[in-house]
Design a protein around this motif. Sequence first.
Motif, PDB file in Angstrom:
ATOM      1  N   PRO A   7       0.813  -1.215   0.000  1.00 47.76           N
ATOM      2  CA  PRO A   7       0.000   0.000   0.000  1.00 47.76           C
ATOM      3  C   PRO A   7       0.852   1.274   0.000  1.00 47.76           C
ATOM      4  CG  PRO A   7       0.000  -1.026   2.171  1.00 47.76           C
ATOM      5  CD  PRO A   7       0.787  -1.928   1.278  1.00 47.76           C
ATOM      6  N   THR A  45      -3.154   4.179   4.035  1.00 43.30           N
ATOM      7  CA  THR A  45      -4.307   3.371   4.449  1.00 43.30           C
ATOM      8  C   THR A  45      -4.809   3.819   5.823  1.00 43.30           C
ATOM      9  OG1 THR A  45      -3.105   1.561   3.405  1.00 43.30           O
ATOM     10  CG2 THR A  45      -5.103   0.975   4.601  1.00 43.30           C
ATOM     11  N   GLY A  89      -8.629   0.416   7.771  1.00 37.62           N
ATOM     12  CA  GLY A  89      -8.408  -0.407   6.578  1.00 37.62           C
ATOM     13  C   GLY A  89      -8.975   0.178   5.300  1.00 37.62           C
ATOM     14  N   CYS A 110      -8.961  -0.296   1.211  1.00 36.86           N
ATOM     15  CA  CYS A 110      -7.640  -0.231   0.579  1.00 36.86           C
ATOM     16  C   CYS A 110      -7.387  -1.608  -0.008  1.00 36.86           C
ATOM     17  CB  CYS A 110      -6.561   0.097   1.611  1.00 36.86           C
ATOM     18  SG  CYS A 110      -4.905  -0.190   0.944  1.00 36.86           S
ATOM     19  N   TRP A 123      -4.789  -2.789  -1.377  1.00 37.13           N
ATOM     20  CA  TRP A 123      -3.491  -3.359  -1.020  1.00 37.13           C
ATOM     21  C   TRP A 123      -3.522  -3.966   0.388  1.00 37.13           C
ATOM     22  CZ3 TRP A 123       0.204  -5.400  -3.605  1.00 37.13           C
ATOM     23  CH2 TRP A 123       0.360  -5.041  -4.956  1.00 37.13           C
ATOM     24  N   ARG A 124      -4.346  -3.421   1.241  1.00 40.24           N
ATOM     25  CA  ARG A 124      -4.523  -4.042   2.561  1.00 40.24           C
ATOM     26  C   ARG A 124      -5.132  -5.432   2.348  1.00 40.24           C
ATOM     27  NH1 ARG A 124      -9.378  -5.119   5.596  1.00 40.24           N
ATOM     28  NH2 ARG A 124     -10.292  -3.226   4.739  1.00 40.24           N
ATOM     29  N   GLU A 184      -3.513  -9.032   3.195  1.00 41.94           N
ATOM     30  CA  GLU A 184      -4.227  -9.963   4.086  1.00 41.94           C
ATOM     31  C   GLU A 184      -4.406 -11.332   3.428  1.00 41.94           C
ATOM     32  OE1 GLU A 184      -6.875  -6.776   6.656  1.00 41.94           O
ATOM     33  OE2 GLU A 184      -7.914  -8.201   5.359  1.00 41.94           O
TER      34      GLU A 184
END
Lengths: 223, 142
Positions: free
Chosen positions: A160, A164, A168, A178, A180-181, A185
């Motif tokens: 990210p 962020t 989240g 987000c 990219w979060r 994950e």
Amino acid sequence: MITAEWKPIEEMVGYLRGHKKVLVIGCATCVAECAAGGEREVETLAPLLAMAMQNDGNPIEVKSATLERQCEPEFLEAIAEAAAEADAIVSVACGIGMQLVAERYADTPLYPGVNTTSLSIREEPGLWTSRCAACGDCVLGFTFGLCPVARCAKSLQNGPCGGTRTNGMCEINQDTPCIWRLIVERATARGRLEDLTKVRPPKDWSNSPAGGPKRMLREDLRS
Amino acid sequence: MANNSTADFQPQITLLYCRQSLAAEVKPVQGNRAGNGFSVRLVLLPCSSKVQLPHLMRLLEQGSDGLQIAACPEKACQHLVGSNRAEKRIARGRELLEQVGMGAERLGLDRGAGLSLDDLMEMAGQRAEALRALGPNPMKGV
Ligand code: SF4
Ligand code: SF4
């Protein structure tokens, strides 16, 4: 699906001043799914345009039709008679469908009733969210099936970004996760976080819309 | 010939009502009735959720001065969320009518249970009053 949203009715009124017989056409495919251009929306918009033009001092006669698909030439023949009688067409299909109609009925001015906005899914009733931006070089294989082109506000390829939110969500839009979060994950859940540190070949943007008009040719399918 | 004078304007209201909102002993009625300073056409619905924007907009395009929906109380809908759906559609319809210069007050929804015919007439009368300042529907006679 391709999503679209109604233009402000005021804008449509501006297009229609000076016209007398207007044909409003929809498409029963993508734009019906996103509640912008299916039969229900066409049959709502047609009387609304009649009322708007009456109140604008430029009364019009409005007819309406919803085609099975506006982006396939065969389906356009169904409105041949109505298009010949009309002096303007308003289409609430996506920009692809609209252009095919403009080409087939080139003598009749065509106006957009919608803005074509995205390639999305219906996430919940009444909520559509982007999934793809037709970038021409799909990276889902590296990003655990989550698109960083369409779903990151900056289309970052290595995120990210650092912005962020603590909950989240994306720093640009607090209603959008987000991506990219989510990628991190999912990578973590698969025990593959390391994969995200691997150096990847540069992404080829020349096959994206930024690379100019697309012309896709398949010799084996040509007659 | 349309009546364009606001002073003696007698709004023509179309009232679409949910069958379940009537009191058990009231026999559903349809058709035209005269009210005090307005007239009403009663339309029976199996549920208020049956109202769809295309139908409502066509009724206005065809010259009805105003549309009133009678729905059941929120928790009493036989289809659980039917009246809530109708309420949201009406809210969108009102926004669109404002955008086209017809005025939001040409369309409204109210809830009620155990309604009598007089109650329906009163609802229609309230719609007539709410839109009186807008004058007759400009589509009348078009
Ligand atoms: S990477 Fe490109 S092709 Fe793949 S989903 Fe995202 S925008 Fe679409
Ligand atoms: S917060 Fe996430 S989605 Fe938003 S711009 Fe940054 S990396 Fe992209």
